[in-house]
Design a protein around this motif. Structure first.
Motif, PDB file in Angstrom:
ATOM      1  N   VAL A  31      -9.251   5.955  -4.094  1.00  9.74           N
ATOM      2  CA  VAL A  31      -8.457   5.444  -2.978  1.00  9.74           C
ATOM      3  C   VAL A  31      -8.944   4.054  -2.617  1.00  9.74           C
ATOM      4  O   VAL A  31     -10.179   3.784  -2.631  1.00  9.74           O
ATOM      5  N   HIS A  32      -8.028   3.316  -2.128  1.00 11.54           N
ATOM      6  CA  HIS A  32      -8.491   1.893  -1.444  1.00 11.54           C
ATOM      7  C   HIS A  32      -9.135   2.046   0.015  1.00 11.54           C
ATOM      8  O   HIS A  32      -9.925   1.245   0.266  1.00 11.54           O
ATOM      9  N   GLY A  33      -8.448   2.970   0.764  1.00 11.77           N
ATOM     10  CA  GLY A  33      -9.093   3.156   2.019  1.00 11.77           C
ATOM     11  C   GLY A  33      -8.484   4.492   2.549  1.00 11.77           C
ATOM     12  O   GLY A  33      -7.628   5.195   2.064  1.00 11.77           O
ATOM     13  N   VAL A  34      -9.271   4.978   3.696  1.00  9.23           N
ATOM     14  CA  VAL A  34      -9.104   6.135   4.246  1.00  9.23           C
ATOM     15  C   VAL A  34      -8.800   6.042   5.586  1.00  9.23           C
ATOM     16  O   VAL A  34      -9.582   5.399   6.515  1.00  9.23           O
ATOM     17  N   VAL A  35      -7.522   6.481   6.279  1.00 10.41           N
ATOM     18  CA  VAL A  35      -7.349   6.799   7.654  1.00 10.41           C
ATOM     19  C   VAL A  35      -7.620   7.772   8.256  1.00 10.41           C
ATOM     20  O   VAL A  35      -7.251   9.137   7.761  1.00 10.41           O
ATOM     21  N   VAL A  36      -8.692   7.836   9.060  1.00 12.26           N
ATOM     22  CA  VAL A  36      -9.017   9.031  10.004  1.00 12.26           C
ATOM     23  C   VAL A  36      -8.341   8.777  11.370  1.00 12.26           C
ATOM     24  O   VAL A  36      -8.714   7.811  12.141  1.00 12.26           O
ATOM     25  N   GLY A  37      -7.718   9.828  11.835  1.00 12.83           N
ATOM     26  CA  GLY A  37      -6.989   9.798  13.295  1.00 12.83           C
ATOM     27  C   GLY A  37      -7.786  11.091  14.288  1.00 12.83           C
ATOM     28  O   GLY A  37      -8.873  10.614  14.879  1.00 12.83           O
ATOM     29  N   GLY A  38      -6.993  12.083  14.077  1.00 13.57           N
ATOM     30  CA  GLY A  38      -7.449  13.199  15.225  1.00 13.57           C
ATOM     31  C   GLY A  38      -8.767  13.590  15.018  1.00 13.57           C
ATOM     32  O   GLY A  38      -9.484  13.995  16.203  1.00 13.57           O
ATOM     33  N   ALA A  39      -9.498  13.475  14.105  1.00 12.69           N
ATOM     34  CA  ALA A  39     -10.875  13.886  13.960  1.00 12.69           C
ATOM     35  C   ALA A  39     -11.750  13.125  14.620  1.00 12.69           C
ATOM     36  O   ALA A  39     -12.905  13.544  15.160  1.00 12.69           O
ATOM     37  N   PHE A  54      -2.696  16.475  -4.825  1.00 12.23           N
ATOM     38  CA  PHE A  54      -1.823  15.549  -4.303  1.00 12.23           C
ATOM     39  C   PHE A  54      -2.092  14.112  -4.399  1.00 12.23           C
ATOM     40  O   PHE A  54      -1.517  13.320  -4.968  1.00 12.23           O
ATOM     41  N   LEU A  55      -2.976  13.684  -3.861  1.00 12.03           N
ATOM     42  CA  LEU A  55      -3.800  12.384  -3.700  1.00 12.03           C
ATOM     43  C   LEU A  55      -4.217  11.981  -5.168  1.00 12.03           C
ATOM     44  O   LEU A  55      -3.865  10.849  -5.585  1.00 12.03           O
ATOM     45  N   LYS A  56      -4.484  12.824  -6.156  1.00 10.95           N
ATOM     46  CA  LYS A  56      -5.008  12.567  -7.494  1.00 10.95           C
ATOM     47  C   LYS A  56      -3.596  12.163  -8.114  1.00 10.95           C
ATOM     48  O   LYS A  56      -3.618  11.046  -8.991  1.00 10.95           O
ATOM     49  N   GLU A  57      -2.644  12.755  -8.031  1.00 15.56           N
ATOM     50  CA  GLU A  57      -1.309  12.647  -8.588  1.00 15.56           C
ATOM     51  C   GLU A  57      -0.699  11.177  -8.204  1.00 15.56           C
ATOM     52  O   GLU A  57      -0.381  10.157  -9.087  1.00 15.56           O
ATOM     53  N   ILE A  58      -0.825  10.752  -6.781  1.00 16.38           N
ATOM     54  CA  ILE A  58      -0.337   9.434  -6.385  1.00 16.38           C
ATOM     55  C   ILE A  58      -1.168   8.553  -7.073  1.00 16.38           C
ATOM     56  O   ILE A  58      -0.667   7.508  -7.495  1.00 16.38           O
ATOM     57  N   ILE A  59      -2.416   8.449  -7.174  1.00 20.31           N
ATOM     58  CA  ILE A  59      -3.377   7.369  -7.679  1.00 20.31           C
ATOM     59  C   ILE A  59      -3.083   7.257  -9.202  1.00 20.31           C
ATOM     60  O   ILE A  59      -2.972   6.158  -9.464  1.00 20.31           O
ATOM     61  N   GLN A  60      -2.677   8.229  -9.922  1.00 18.91           N
ATOM     62  CA  GLN A  60      -2.443   8.310 -11.274  1.00 18.91           C
ATOM     63  C   GLN A  60      -0.974   7.577 -11.553  1.00 18.91           C
ATOM     64  O   GLN A  60      -0.608   7.112 -12.414  1.00 18.91           O
ATOM     65  N   SER A  61       0.122   7.615 -10.328  1.00 12.18           N
ATOM     66  CA  SER A  61       1.058   7.303 -10.727  1.00 12.18           C
ATOM     67  C   SER A  61       1.780   5.850 -10.020  1.00 12.18           C
ATOM     68  O   SER A  61       2.878   5.704 -10.468  1.00 12.18           O
ATOM     69  N   TYR A 108       0.926  -1.180   0.019  1.00 17.22           N
ATOM     70  CA  TYR A 108       0.052   0.195   0.122  1.00 17.22           C
ATOM     71  C   TYR A 108       0.831   1.298  -0.068  1.00 17.22           C
ATOM     72  O   TYR A 108       1.862   1.191   0.642  1.00 17.22           O
ATOM     73  N   VAL A 109       0.514   2.376  -0.782  1.00 15.71           N
ATOM     74  CA  VAL A 109       1.150   3.702  -0.465  1.00 15.71           C
ATOM     75  C   VAL A 109       0.125   4.489   0.087  1.00 15.71           C
ATOM     76  O   VAL A 109      -0.972   4.876  -0.240  1.00 15.71           O
ATOM     77  N   GLY A 110       0.619   5.231   1.250  1.00 18.54           N
ATOM     78  CA  GLY A 110      -0.114   6.062   1.873  1.00 18.54           C
ATOM     79  C   GLY A 110       0.403   7.508   1.778  1.00 18.54           C
ATOM     80  O   GLY A 110       1.701   7.835   1.513  1.00 18.54           O
ATOM     81  N   THR A 111      -0.491   8.604   2.191  1.00 22.75           N
ATOM     82  CA  THR A 111      -0.172   9.873   2.039  1.00 22.75           C
ATOM     83  C   THR A 111       0.349  10.635   3.312  1.00 22.75           C
ATOM     84  O   THR A 111       0.118  11.831   3.551  1.00 22.75           O
ATOM     85  N   THR A 112       0.339   9.657   4.377  1.00 23.28           N
ATOM     86  CA  THR A 112       0.654   9.882   5.750  1.00 23.28           C
ATOM     87  C   THR A 112       1.345  11.191   5.998  1.00 23.28           C
ATOM     88  O   THR A 112       0.941  11.858   6.916  1.00 23.28           O
ATOM     89  N   LEU A 113       2.528  11.231   5.498  1.00 22.44           N
ATOM     90  CA  LEU A 113       3.454  12.591   5.759  1.00 22.44           C
ATOM     91  C   LEU A 113       3.575  13.494   4.823  1.00 22.44           C
ATOM     92  O   LEU A 113       4.297  14.446   5.228  1.00 22.44           O
ATOM     93  N   LYS A 115       0.852   1.729  -8.914  1.00 23.01           N
ATOM     94  CA  LYS A 115       0.016   0.519  -9.195  1.00 23.01           C
ATOM     95  C   LYS A 115      -0.669   0.205  -7.808  1.00 23.01           C
ATOM     96  O   LYS A 115      -1.584  -0.613  -7.812  1.00 23.01           O
ATOM     97  N   ALA A 116       0.252   0.263  -6.535  1.00 27.81           N
ATOM     98  CA  ALA A 116      -0.318  -0.154  -5.349  1.00 27.81           C
ATOM     99  C   ALA A 116      -1.533   0.509  -4.997  1.00 27.81           C
ATOM    100  O   ALA A 116      -1.785   1.550  -5.333  1.00 27.81           O
ATOM    101  N   PRO A 117      -2.177  -0.218  -4.303  1.00 30.03           N
ATOM    102  CA  PRO A 117      -3.641   0.417  -3.506  1.00 30.03           C
ATOM    103  C   PRO A 117      -3.044   1.659  -2.632  1.00 30.03           C
ATOM    104  O   PRO A 117      -1.941   1.789  -2.106  1.00 30.03           O
ATOM    105  N   VAL A 118      -3.877   2.814  -2.844  1.00 31.75           N
ATOM    106  CA  VAL A 118      -3.549   4.005  -2.305  1.00 31.75           C
ATOM    107  C   VAL A 118      -4.377   4.276  -0.875  1.00 31.75           C
ATOM    108  O   VAL A 118      -5.679   4.131  -0.935  1.00 31.75           O
ATOM    109  N   ILE A 119      -3.752   4.635   0.098  1.00 34.34           N
ATOM    110  CA  ILE A 119      -4.310   4.593   1.555  1.00 34.34           C
ATOM    111  C   ILE A 119      -4.268   6.231   1.691  1.00 34.34           C
ATOM    112  O   ILE A 119      -3.074   6.795   1.731  1.00 34.34           O
ATOM    113  N   ALA A 120      -5.306   7.031   1.613  1.00 36.71           N
ATOM    114  CA  ALA A 120      -5.441   8.499   1.902  1.00 36.71           C
ATOM    115  C   ALA A 120      -5.423   8.683   3.650  1.00 36.71           C
ATOM    116  O   ALA A 120      -6.155   8.230   4.301  1.00 36.71           O
ATOM    117  N   GLU A 121      -4.309   9.538   3.881  1.00 32.26           N
ATOM    118  CA  GLU A 121      -4.309   9.585   5.446  1.00 32.26           C
ATOM    119  C   GLU A 121      -3.581  10.964   5.544  1.00 32.26           C
ATOM    120  O   GLU A 121      -2.741  11.523   4.904  1.00 32.26           O
TER     121      GLU A 121
END
Length: 222
Positions: free
Chosen positions: A198-206, A166-173, A142-147, A175-181
């Motif tokens: 995206v494949h999944g979304v991580v929600v934390g602080g909210a 930024f998320l759109k760019e990663i999804i297009q670039s 998986y590729v995440g946007t965490t940082l 092959k691995a499932p993308v996790i938005a975080e």
């Protein structure tokens, strides 16, 4: 594939935070589960073991630990890898940025887990498009946007800027499932991320950090 095409809730509290406790994080995970979360992200072997006793959900495990001379603090060395393998988490997430690591290279860390625990999946916590592309080449599950927004070269940037450009760019670039975080703080943001593919979304602080939630309300008091 362990991680669901769904909501993943991050249940974390560091030592200087009011809710720091494996017991409390296990109950936070239970609340998330009862609310409809289909996965958990957690920090430390101890918290993950406690959470695993409370809920039957896949866990993204990390260990946050500072090392002198390195900006990398999310699962930075084989020490953290071993702790997470012992915790029983299904997925290990690690810093996948370009910054200098305390010991082994990112590629060496990937190889280490693949050999020692081939049943454990790997998630790359990325900050830039270049990070994501390199992580994809290394074979992360998986590729995440965490940082994004948390490193020196992305500080101040938000995942939702320009309709999640930024998320759109990663999804297009990659092959691995993308996790938005990262900074997904409303149901509408989550919905938009899924619309983008995206494949999944991580929600934390909210969801799981009442101090931060209170601050957002308190700052509106004039």
């Amino acid at each position: 594939m362990y991680l669901p095409n769904d909501l993943i809730v991050s249940c974390q509290a560091l030592e200087d935070e009011p809710l720091h406790s494996s017991f409390i994080m296990s109950k936070m995970a239970l609340a998330a589960f009862q609310g409809g979360a289909k996965g958990i992200r957690a920090n430390s072997k101890e918290d993950i073991i406690a959470i695993k006793k409370e809920v039957d959900l896949p866990v993204i495990g990390i260990v946050k630990r500072n090392y002198a001379g390195s900006e990398v603090y999310i699962t930075a060395t084989t020490r953290e890898m071993d702790e997470l393998i012992e915790s029983g988490c299904e997925v290990i997430a690690m810093d996948a940025t370009k910054y200098e690591r305390p010991e082994k290279s990112l590629a060496e860390l990937v190889a280490y887990v693949r050999e020692k625990a081939p049943n454990v999946e790997l998630m790359a916590d990325c900050s830039t498009l270049e990070d994501a592309i390199e992580a994809d080449k290394l074979g992360f599950d998986y590729v995440g946007t965490t940082l994004h927004g948390y490193t020196a070269d992305t500080k101040g940037q938000k995942l939702y800027d320009n309709d999640f450009h930024f998320l759109k760019e990663i999804i297009q670039s990659v092959k691995a499932p993308v996790i938005a975080e990262g900074n997904i703080i409303t149901p509408e943001m989550l919905e938009r991320a899924f619309e983008l593919g995206v494949h999944g979304v991580v929600v934390g602080g909210a969801i799981t950090r009442p101090k931060q939630i209170t601050e957002r309300f308190a700052e509106k008091v004039k």
